[in-house]
Design an enzyme around this catalytic site. Structure first.
Site, PDB file in Angstrom:
ATOM      1  N   HIS A   1       2.174  -1.208  14.836  1.00 32.50           N
ATOM      2  CA  HIS A   1       0.879  -0.636  14.447  1.00 32.50           C
ATOM      3  C   HIS A   1      -0.155  -1.046  15.484  1.00 32.50           C
ATOM      4  CE1 HIS A   1       1.533   1.119  10.366  1.00 32.50           C
ATOM      5  NE2 HIS A   1       2.669   0.457  10.530  1.00 32.50           N
TER       6      HIS A   1
ATOM      7  N   CYS B   1       0.195   0.306   5.721  1.00 36.04           N
ATOM      8  CA  CYS B   1       0.751  -0.091   4.436  1.00 36.04           C
ATOM      9  C   CYS B   1      -0.381  -0.270   3.434  1.00 36.04           C
ATOM     10  CB  CYS B   1       1.524  -1.411   4.587  1.00 36.04           C
ATOM     11  SG  CYS B   1       2.108  -2.050   3.011  1.00 36.04           S
TER      12      CYS B   1
ATOM     13  N   ASN C   1      -0.164   3.522  12.893  1.00 38.53           N
ATOM     14  CA  ASN C   1       0.965   3.274  13.793  1.00 38.53           C
ATOM     15  C   ASN C   1       0.557   3.581  15.233  1.00 38.53           C
ATOM     16  OD1 ASN C   1       2.255   4.354  11.121  1.00 38.53           O
ATOM     17  ND2 ASN C   1       3.877   3.263  12.181  1.00 38.53           N
TER      18      ASN C   1
HETATM   19  N1  COA Z   1      11.053   5.616  -7.604  1.00 36.62           N
HETATM   20  C1  COA Z   1      10.355   6.043  -8.677  1.00 36.62           C
HETATM   21  N2  COA Z   1      10.025   5.275  -9.714  1.00 36.62           N
HETATM   22  C2  COA Z   1      10.455   3.994  -9.677  1.00 36.62           C
HETATM   23  C3  COA Z   1      11.198   3.485  -8.609  1.00 36.62           C
HETATM   24  C4  COA Z   1      11.493   4.345  -7.525  1.00 36.62           C
HETATM   25  N3  COA Z   1      12.171   3.930  -6.474  1.00 36.62           N
HETATM   26  N4  COA Z   1      11.468   2.199  -8.868  1.00 36.62           N
HETATM   27  C5  COA Z   1      10.945   1.897 -10.071  1.00 36.62           C
HETATM   28  N5  COA Z   1      10.315   2.990 -10.552  1.00 36.62           N
HETATM   29  C6  COA Z   1       9.593   3.106 -11.830  1.00 36.62           C
HETATM   30  C7  COA Z   1      10.376   2.585 -12.996  1.00 36.62           C
HETATM   31  O1  COA Z   1      11.212   3.579 -13.496  1.00 36.62           O
HETATM   32  C8  COA Z   1       9.266   2.199 -13.943  1.00 36.62           C
HETATM   33  O2  COA Z   1       8.736   3.389 -14.509  1.00 36.62           O
HETATM   34  P1  COA Z   1       8.045   3.375 -15.964  1.00 36.62           P
HETATM   35  O3  COA Z   1       6.829   2.515 -15.850  1.00 36.62           O
HETATM   36  O4  COA Z   1       7.719   4.820 -16.184  1.00 36.62           O
HETATM   37  O5  COA Z   1       9.092   2.807 -16.872  1.00 36.62           O
HETATM   38  C9  COA Z   1       8.192   1.650 -13.032  1.00 36.62           C
HETATM   39  O6  COA Z   1       8.434   2.267 -11.748  1.00 36.62           O
HETATM   40  C10 COA Z   1       8.244   0.154 -12.896  1.00 36.62           C
HETATM   41  O7  COA Z   1       9.545  -0.228 -12.504  1.00 36.62           O
HETATM   42  P2  COA Z   1       9.912  -1.706 -12.015  1.00 36.62           P
HETATM   43  O8  COA Z   1      11.356  -1.744 -11.682  1.00 36.62           O
HETATM   44  O9  COA Z   1       9.362  -2.704 -12.996  1.00 36.62           O
HETATM   45  O10 COA Z   1       9.151  -1.772 -10.664  1.00 36.62           O
HETATM   46  P3  COA Z   1       7.789  -2.504 -10.232  1.00 36.62           P
HETATM   47  O11 COA Z   1       6.632  -2.019 -11.024  1.00 36.62           O
HETATM   48  O12 COA Z   1       8.044  -3.961 -10.115  1.00 36.62           O
HETATM   49  O13 COA Z   1       7.674  -1.883  -8.764  1.00 36.62           O
HETATM   50  C11 COA Z   1       8.673  -0.992  -6.779  1.00 36.62           C
HETATM   51  C12 COA Z   1       8.668  -2.105  -7.804  1.00 36.62           C
HETATM   52  C13 COA Z   1       9.554  -1.417  -5.633  1.00 36.62           C
HETATM   53  C14 COA Z   1       9.202   0.281  -7.433  1.00 36.62           C
HETATM   54  C15 COA Z   1       7.207  -0.741  -6.307  1.00 36.62           C
HETATM   55  O14 COA Z   1       6.620  -1.959  -5.963  1.00 36.62           O
HETATM   56  C16 COA Z   1       7.155   0.197  -5.131  1.00 36.62           C
HETATM   57  O15 COA Z   1       7.414   1.384  -5.283  1.00 36.62           O
HETATM   58  N6  COA Z   1       6.817  -0.320  -3.940  1.00 36.62           N
HETATM   59  C17 COA Z   1       6.786   0.477  -2.724  1.00 36.62           C
HETATM   60  C18 COA Z   1       5.522   0.195  -1.966  1.00 36.62           C
HETATM   61  C19 COA Z   1       5.484   0.971  -0.680  1.00 36.62           C
HETATM   62  O16 COA Z   1       5.917   2.099  -0.599  1.00 36.62           O
HETATM   63  N7  COA Z   1       4.896   0.354   0.367  1.00 36.62           N
HETATM   64  C20 COA Z   1       4.740   0.977   1.636  1.00 36.62           C
HETATM   65  C21 COA Z   1       6.004   1.184   2.379  1.00 36.62           C
HETATM   66  S1  COA Z   1       6.750  -0.291   2.959  1.00 36.62           S
HETATM   67 ZN    ZN Z   2       4.338   0.837   9.240  1.00 36.44          ZN
END
Ligand code: COA
Ligand code: ZN
Length: 308
Positions: free
Chosen positions: A208, A239, A248
């Site tokens: 970035h 992010c 980036n």
């Molecule tokens: N796609 C869609 N929904 C998802 C999912 C996925 N990959 N993973 C979990 N969920 C949903 C679950 O089904 C649940 O849904 P509900 O509330 O309707 O029951 C909810 O999200 C919470 O699930 P949980 O397993 O407890 O996850 P969390 O709330 O701890 O979140 C992540 C974990 C990883 C899903 C979340 O932090 C995330 O998506 N992070 C990505 C961040 C990102 O993209 N950053 C930039 C790029 S690096």
């Molecule tokens: Zn990046």
């Protein structure tokens, strides 16, 4: 045709758009990816299958994958954080899954809601789920050059995470400078070291430009032997879960650097400039890219009439 000297993976549709506050219509995302395909990218990160609550801007990932043209020779990549994301990405016919975990446990908790144990356990299940399928897996070490919460990340820690990734049987590894904390000396040292574990054709550097060192870090990585880079059209990106994150390295600026220094990328630079000039209409603001504003160095201008 020989392989390009530098492989540029476009991550704008994912890293670029994930942080944009204004909704970008699905049709516009699809047109962007299709335009990028036609400009010659061998690799495009199309979207991410993450929680729609975490990243609402990419909640239409499945629809984007369903509607894009699949150009032969282009690998369409999806970022996934967990097994649910991998299942959604496979359903959407992604060619490659990009698994992401931060070197910094603190950032991984903030970004992914889990520690290293949670992410690595998820990645093990994903590796099992894709075994035998024609789907590649790349794994990214985010915050590899520093974390906005924890600061510097020791090279030994990065090398140990890369070793864990290789144990999982991944096809490629990315070192990501999530918030632009890397400097060229650090880049040279870390790239040299990790090239001892991962061959150059499987190692990607993701910089970035947050502190203006993006292209300098690319050059340092090239000097150390790297040849694959993630970039984002117009220098969009960042992010949403890292304070101060910004864009980036800009795709067309990096491609221009490569072409001006005699390194082939296989990309159509005038087409990239045209695409980049269309970004403000999509995202509602100016972008960071320099080349789209200045034009190519060979675009000459007529002198003022008085000088003729
Ligand atoms: N796609 C869609 N929904 C998802 C999912 C996925 N990959 N993973 C979990 N969920 C949903 C679950 O089904 C649940 O849904 P509900 O509330 O309707 O029951 C909810 O999200 C919470 O699930 P949980 O397993 O407890 O996850 P969390 O709330 O701890 O979140 C992540 C974990 C990883 C899903 C979340 O932090 C995330 O998506 N992070 C990505 C961040 C990102 O993209 N950053 C930039 C790029 S690096
Ligand atoms: Zn990046």
């Amino acid at each position: 045709m020989s392989a390009p000297a530098v492989i540029v993976q476009e991550v704008g549709p994912r890293d670029g758009l994930q942080i944009e506050p204004a909704w970008v219509e699905t049709a516009d995302k699809v047109a962007l990816v299709d335009g990028l395909s036609r400009a010659g990218f061998s690799r495009i990160e199309v979207s991410s299958f993450v929680s729609p609550k975490a990243v609402p801007a990419l909640r239409d990932a499945a629809e984007v994958f369903a509607r894009i043209e699949r150009r032969p020779g282009t690998v369409y990549v999806a970022l996934v954080p967990n097994l649910k994301g991998a299942e959604r990405a496979l359903e959407a016919r992604a060619d490659e899954l990009n698994l992401v975990m931060s070197a910094s446990e603190t950032h991984n908790h903030v970004n992914m809601g889990m520690g290293h144990d949670g992410s690595l356990a998820a990645f093990t299940r994903i590796a099992e789920a894709v075994r035998g399928l024609p789907v590649a897996v790349n794994a990214t070490v985010a915050t590899a050059f520093g974390c906005p919460f924890e600061g510097a990340q020791p090279p030994d820690k990065i090398a140990a995470i890369v070793a864990r990734y290789l144990d999982l049987g991944v096809d490629g590894v990315t070192l990501a400078d999530t918030t632009g904390m890397a400097n060229p000396r650090q880049v040279r040292d870390l790239v040299r070291r990790i090239l001892g574990q991962v061959p150059a054709d499987r190692l990607t550097l993701h910089f970035h430009d947050t502190r203006g060192l993006g292209l300098v870090n690319v050059l340092a990585a090239q000097e150390a032997g790297a040849r694959r880079f993630d970039t984002s059209l117009g220098g969009l990106g960042g992010c949403p879960f890292a304070p101060g994150a910004s864009g980036n390295v800009c795709t067309e600026d990096l491609v221009n650097l490569c072409h001006e220094t005699g390194l082939d990328t296989g990309l159509d630079l005038p087409a990239l400039i045209r695409l980049s000039r269309g970004l403000p209409r999509l995202v509602g603001h100016d972008s960071r890219g320099q080349l789209a504003k200045a034009g190519l160095a060979c675009d000459l201008h007529p002198p003022p009439a008085a000088a003729a």
